[in-house]
Motif scaffolding. Structure first.
Motif, PDB file in Angstrom:
ATOM      1  N   ALA A 235       0.829  -1.206   0.000  1.00 40.84           N
ATOM      2  CA  ALA A 235       0.000   0.000   0.000  1.00 40.84           C
ATOM      3  C   ALA A 235       0.862   1.254   0.000  1.00 40.84           C
ATOM      4  CB  ALA A 235      -0.936  -0.018   1.210  1.00 40.84           C
ATOM      5  N   LEU A 236       1.921   1.262   0.802  1.00 44.12           N
ATOM      6  CA  LEU A 236       2.805   2.417   0.838  1.00 44.12           C
ATOM      7  C   LEU A 236       3.552   2.585  -0.482  1.00 44.12           C
ATOM      8  CD1 LEU A 236       4.246   2.024   4.457  1.00 44.12           C
ATOM      9  CD2 LEU A 236       2.533   3.664   3.684  1.00 44.12           C
ATOM     10  N   ALA A 240       0.139   5.271  -1.088  1.00 38.38           N
ATOM     11  CA  ALA A 240      -0.808   5.559  -0.012  1.00 38.38           C
ATOM     12  C   ALA A 240      -0.097   6.256   1.150  1.00 38.38           C
ATOM     13  CB  ALA A 240      -1.464   4.267   0.476  1.00 38.38           C
ATOM     14  N   THR A 241      -0.816   7.133   1.810  1.00 38.33           N
ATOM     15  CA  THR A 241      -0.286   7.749   3.018  1.00 38.33           C
ATOM     16  C   THR A 241      -0.354   6.749   4.168  1.00 38.33           C
ATOM     17  OG1 THR A 241      -2.471   8.628   3.607  1.00 38.33           O
ATOM     18  CG2 THR A 241      -1.056  10.008   2.226  1.00 38.33           C
ATOM     19  N   ARG A 242       0.209   7.146   5.301  1.00 37.62           N
ATOM     20  CA  ARG A 242       0.153   6.246   6.463  1.00 37.62           C
ATOM     21  C   ARG A 242      -1.290   5.965   6.854  1.00 37.62           C
ATOM     22  NH1 ARG A 242       3.640   5.148  10.718  1.00 37.62           N
ATOM     23  NH2 ARG A 242       5.259   5.445   9.123  1.00 37.62           N
ATOM     24  N   GLY A 244      -3.900   6.243   4.896  1.00 38.80           N
ATOM     25  CA  GLY A 244      -4.515   5.452   3.842  1.00 38.80           C
ATOM     26  C   GLY A 244      -4.168   3.978   3.959  1.00 38.80           C
ATOM     27  N   MET A 245      -2.918   3.673   4.330  1.00 41.17           N
ATOM     28  CA  MET A 245      -2.529   2.281   4.541  1.00 41.17           C
ATOM     29  C   MET A 245      -3.295   1.683   5.713  1.00 41.17           C
ATOM     30  SD  MET A 245      -0.530   0.274   6.732  1.00 41.17           S
ATOM     31  CE  MET A 245       0.639   1.420   7.470  1.00 41.17           C
ATOM     32  N   ARG A 247      -6.291   2.530   6.791  1.00 37.57           N
ATOM     33  CA  ARG A 247      -7.684   2.305   6.388  1.00 37.57           C
ATOM     34  C   ARG A 247      -7.812   1.122   5.432  1.00 37.57           C
ATOM     35  NH1 ARG A 247     -10.388   7.385   3.914  1.00 37.57           N
ATOM     36  NH2 ARG A 247      -8.405   7.381   2.773  1.00 37.57           N
ATOM     37  N   ALA A 248      -6.826   0.932   4.549  1.00 39.17           N
ATOM     38  CA  ALA A 248      -6.938  -0.115   3.538  1.00 39.17           C
ATOM     39  C   ALA A 248      -6.467  -1.475   4.019  1.00 39.17           C
ATOM     40  CB  ALA A 248      -6.134   0.297   2.289  1.00 39.17           C
TER      41      ALA A 248
END
Length: 350
Positions: A235-236, A240-242, A244-245, A247-248
């Protein structure tokens, strides 16, 4: 005689022989099953025995409560669930009021504890520096070791006076929600007595919330820390932001831990006795208004009437305890069934 085309290697041969399960060479890929070592059998037997002992103890507790409560339940029958008064010696008793108060205190505590536990668990597992992480984990575990009577003293002598202001503010602006209304009180009147907001379900819920937060936080933190590193890094790597990671990857994976920690905290909140007993002002009527003076719970009722109960009154208290026992069992069974369907809880099914 088949010719070999340069650059294409050998011509394709016959398909591989199917294994015992129907797949190609499945038997060759499957590792041979060795003999179980005596130590492994002993360990497996100890685990099974421990689980059987726990189930037997729970069954014996249920049988004991049912036996001791049979006299009172035979007299009250179904009115035991609908009657609010508690006068067992005059054959007028029920758990409608105390059971409602128990659920309201538990739900209030969970509504406060879950955001605190979730935020703390995410910070410890995802944001805190490595050196600070161990200190925070120790502090959270230390909160769980504080005796409930200490929380009760803190809530009675310090918290009650500080919560009157927020309680009045909530009653002023959110009284259109029935649960936040206060009967016979004008929240905008500055001369209104403040005792109407003390010894309430809301104050008891705050104290119980601080008691169950460490338990829920520990369960959530352990689940978040086991999220797959490959999915985190993927994810990173995709930008993705921290957050965002989280949440995903982290939150979907830890859903079972969130539900399990929440329900474990709810079970603790439903059965809390001393802290609730020290704060509330017992009433034997269904009290839906969480900000208003007066509340009750099953555990507080047992602590209040245990010393002066007659033989029949003791049977009635055992019936109340049986109802609380069944309620906590239902909560835990529902939680385990939901958590088992999540990714983090899938490995717990055997």
């Amino acid at each position: 005689m088949s010719a070999v085309v340069p650059g294409l290697g050998q011509p394709p041969g016959p398909p591989p022989e199917p294994g015992p399960e129907g797949g190609p060479d499945d038997g060759a890929r499957r590792a041979p099953r060795g003999r179980t070592e005596p130590v492994d059998r002993l360990f497996q037997g100890v685990l099974r025995g421990s689980g059987a002992v726990v189930l037997a103890i729970m069954l014996l507790v249920g049988v004991f409560l049912t036996y001791r409560a049979s006299q009172a339940l035979g007299v009250a029958q179904w009115s035991f669930l609908t009657t609010s008064a508690w006068e067992p010696d005059s054959r007028g008793f029920g758990i409608a009021a105390v059971l409602t108060g128990t659920v309201l205190i538990g739900v209030t505590a969970i509504c406060i504890a879950v955001p605190l536990a979730l935020g703390t668990a995410l910070y410890i597992s995802e944001y805190a520096p490595r050196k600070l992480r161990r200190t925070l984990i120790s502090l959270v575990d230390l909160m769980a070791a504080v005796p409930s009577v200490v929380y009760g003293l803190w809530g009675f002598f310090l918290l009650q006076g500080q919560v009157v202001g927020p309680s009045r503010w909530i009653a002023t602006y959110f009284s259109w929600i029935p649960v936040f209304a206060v009967d016979g009180v004008d929240p905008g009147d500055p001369l209104q007595t403040t005792t109407v907001y003390t010894s309430s379900t809301f104050i008891a819920g705050i104290v119980v919330a601080l008691m169950v937060t460490p338990i829920a936080c520990s369960v959530m933190r352990e689940t978040f820390s086991q999220a797959p590193p490959g999915e985190r890094e993927g994810a990173l790597a995709l930008g993705a932001t921290r957050w965002g990671m989280i949440r995903a990857v982290v939150l979907p994976y830890g859903r079972g831990g969130i539900i399990g920690g929440t329900m474990l905290g709810l079970g603790r909140a439903l059965g809390e006795t001393i802290a609730v007993y020290m704060i509330i002002s017992p009433v034997f009527s269904v009290q839906w208004h969480v900000l208003q003076n007066g509340a009750n719970s099953v555990s507080a009722l047992i602590a209040l009437r245990y010393g002066s109960a007659s033989e029949f009154g003791m049977s009635a208290l055992m019936a109340a305890g049986l109802a609380l026992f069944l309620l906590t069992l239902v909560v835990n069974f529902v939680a385990s069934s939901i958590a088992a369907r999540s990714r983090s809880g899938a490995g717990t099914e055997a």
